[in-house]
Design an enzyme around this catalytic site. Structure first.
Site: not given
Ligand code: CP
Length: 331
Positions: A108, A272, A317
């Protein structure tokens, strides 16, 4: 035709066929069932998984971590200050090192080019847990949630309202085109997605009996919607844009009036998360002090309403990430 998902990275839904996306969703449903019934599903026993996070996360981090543990794998969290990544060691060299030790790598971060570099050099599957360009594991969870709620994906009218060119909007655009949804982005014209991506999605949608509409007419866009989706008005790393975005996006707030404009009493609401729907966060309070807003992209009323499936979406998720890891690492 499914080319086989084993050993592949998962960077964008563009790389996957509709039947491969269907396989990922079917596998996620099986994992969800096994979890509910308490049936062990340790397909990744003995595997080691690196979780690189340049940005904070609640859902993606916990979903990958619990998914690893349920599948019998060991997750290792590597925060931006824990490793040399890009500071004293290049992404390429880091990828080569981690690829010698781990069986799969989640990333990420800020730049999509970074996750592509990792995938090019790691020699093991790399999974995109969000970049500036896309958020494909999020959209798998969204689609599983829509299927659970509406019984299908093909033909569903999904309307995304808000910042039309962020990573979630981009991935919904690609995923909807692949899976034959009727997908609309309703946003100010200055926040429309890139034209090249829209043209690609419109072509793919035609092949799959779906459609793509990009418009700034939000009231017209939501009429007849089966599902309304929104996201924060300002993405991580863009915090200096709040004043500009609030002015642009206030007419695109998902509120009771907009839900009424669907003329469909069964429309579901997706987000999300995290969402700014009340003053129970530090950022929410700061925005209230600066701009006097108590809610932003969605009102508390809609967020907590019977239409809202946001926590199913968050749970999904985990089930969909299990499918991504299990299938790419060879179930
Ligand atoms: N929706 C999502 O990606 O949540 P986070 O940023 O908490 O991982």
């Amino acid at each position: 035709m499914t080319r086989g998902i084993q050993s592949r990275s998962f960077l964008t839904l563009q790389d996957f066929t509709p039947s491969e996306i269907t396989l990922l969703l079917t596998t996620a449903k099986q994992f969800k069932q096994m979890k509910m019934l308490g049936i062990p599903h340790r397909q990744l026993e003995g595997k080691n998984i690196a979780l690189i996070f340049e940005k904070p996360s609640t859902r993606t981090r916990t979903a990958f971590t619990v998914a690893c543990v349920d599948l019998g794998a060991h997750p290792e969290y590597l925060g931006k200050d824990d490793i040399q990544f890009g500071k004293k060691e290049s992404v390429e060299d880091t990828a080569k090192v981690l690829g010698r030790m781990f069986d799969g790598i989640q990333f990420r971060g800020f730049s999509h080019e970074t996750v592509e570099l990792l995938a090019e050099h790691a020699g093991v599957p790399v999974w995109n847990g969000l970049t500036d360009r896309c958020h494909p594991t999020q959209v798998l969870a969204d689609f599983l949630t829509i299927e659970e709620q509406l019984g299908k994906l093909k033909g569903v009218k999904l309307v995304y309202v808000g910042d039309g060119r962020n990573n979630v909007a981009n991935s919904l655009l690609i995923g909807s085109a692949k899976m034959g949804l009727h997908f609309t982005i309703a946003s100010p014209s200055s926040l429309f997605p890139e034209q090249a991506l829209v043209e690609y999605a419109q072509e793919v949608a035609r092949e799959n009996q779906g459609s793509i509409i990009i418009t700034d007419d939000v009231k017209k866009a939501v009429h007849g919607a089966d599902a309304i989706y929104t996201d924060v008005w300002v993405s991580m790393g863009e915090e200096d844009l709040f004043a500009e975005r609030i002015q642009l996006l206030q007419p695109y707030q998902v509120n009771g009036e907009l839900m009424e404009a669907t003329a469909n009493p069964y429309t579901i609401f997706l987000h999300c998360l995290p969402a700014f729907h009340d003053l129970n966060t530090d950022v929410g309070k700061k925005i209230f002090d600066q701009f006097g807003l108590t809610e932003m992209e969605v009102t508390d009323e809609v967020f907590r309403s019977k239409h809202s499936v946001v926590f199913d979406e968050a749970e999904n998720r985990m089930h969909t990430i299990k499918a991504v890891m299990a299938l790419t690492l060879g179930r």
